[in-house]
Scaffold this motif. Structure first.
Motif, short mmCIF file in Angstrom:
data_model
loop_
_atom_site.label_atom_id
_atom_site.label_comp_id
_atom_site.label_asym_id
_atom_site.label_seq_id
_atom_site.Cartn_x
_atom_site.Cartn_y
_atom_site.Cartn_z
N UNK A 19 0.82 -1.21 0.00
CA UNK A 19 0.00 0.00 0.00
C UNK A 19 0.85 1.25 0.00
N UNK A 20 1.96 1.20 0.70
CA UNK A 20 2.80 2.40 0.88
C UNK A 20 3.69 2.70 -0.31
N UNK A 31 1.33 -0.53 -11.36
CA UNK A 31 0.08 -0.10 -10.72
C UNK A 31 -0.72 0.76 -11.70
N UNK A 32 -0.05 1.65 -12.39
CA UNK A 32 -0.72 2.49 -13.40
C UNK A 32 -1.28 1.62 -14.53
N UNK A 33 -0.52 0.63 -14.95
CA UNK A 33 -0.97 -0.28 -16.00
C UNK A 33 -2.25 -1.00 -15.58
N UNK A 46 -4.92 7.36 -10.88
CA UNK A 46 -4.03 7.67 -9.75
C UNK A 46 -4.81 7.77 -8.44
N UNK A 47 -6.01 8.34 -8.50
CA UNK A 47 -6.84 8.46 -7.29
C UNK A 47 -7.22 7.06 -6.79
N UNK A 48 -7.63 6.19 -7.70
CA UNK A 48 -8.01 4.81 -7.33
C UNK A 48 -6.80 4.09 -6.73
N UNK A 49 -5.63 4.28 -7.34
CA UNK A 49 -4.41 3.64 -6.85
C UNK A 49 -4.08 4.13 -5.45
N UNK A 56 -5.04 -0.64 1.76
CA UNK A 56 -4.13 -1.75 2.05
C UNK A 56 -3.35 -1.50 3.33
N UNK A 57 -2.91 -0.28 3.54
CA UNK A 57 -2.19 0.04 4.78
C UNK A 57 -3.09 -0.15 5.99
#
Length: 127
Positions: A19-20, A31-33, A46-49, A56-57
């Protein structure tokens, strides 16, 4: 350190780390992919990521504290399977890359199975 504590630390660390670093500190290209595969704009992706990273954290912290909770272990298993299916559906080529979801998610599922069995064995021994 016993197997239960190793499982606890590894599961919590994995959620917190994933998450971090690849989602909050630096959005990793993979992650972007993955989020781009959903058809989202770069800004929304990016917001969803980042939202996923925070989630996750938080899950990792909650898991660390309440690692003997059956529901949290089942959620861990479901989450790991769902993320594996997500990759297999949207970016199946990632399943054969180094340090892929197969080699990271399956051990985390196994650790939750260890924790669940340990809890079941403790209940059996108490009766």
């Amino acid at each position: 350190m016993n197997a239960q504590q190793i499982a606890r630390y590894v599961i919590a660390f994995s959620w917190i780390y994933h998450g971090l670093f690849p989602k909050l500190i630096h959005i990793a290209p993979l992650e972007r992919l993955m989020t781009a595969s959903l058809g989202l704009s770069t800004e929304m992706s990016d917001w969803v990521t980042r939202f996923a990273g925070v989630s996750e954290i938080l899950f990792g912290i909650v898991f660390f504290v309440f690692y003997t909770n059956k529901i949290l272990n089942v959620l861990n298993i479901i989450g790991m399977l769902a993320l594996l299916l997500f990759v297999a559906t949207l970016q199946p080529q990632l399943l054969i890359e180094a340090f892929n979801p197969v080699t990271t998610n399956l051990p985390l599922i196994a650790f939750s199975v260890i924790l669940l069995r340990n809890k079941a064995n403790q209940k059996t021994a108490a009766h």
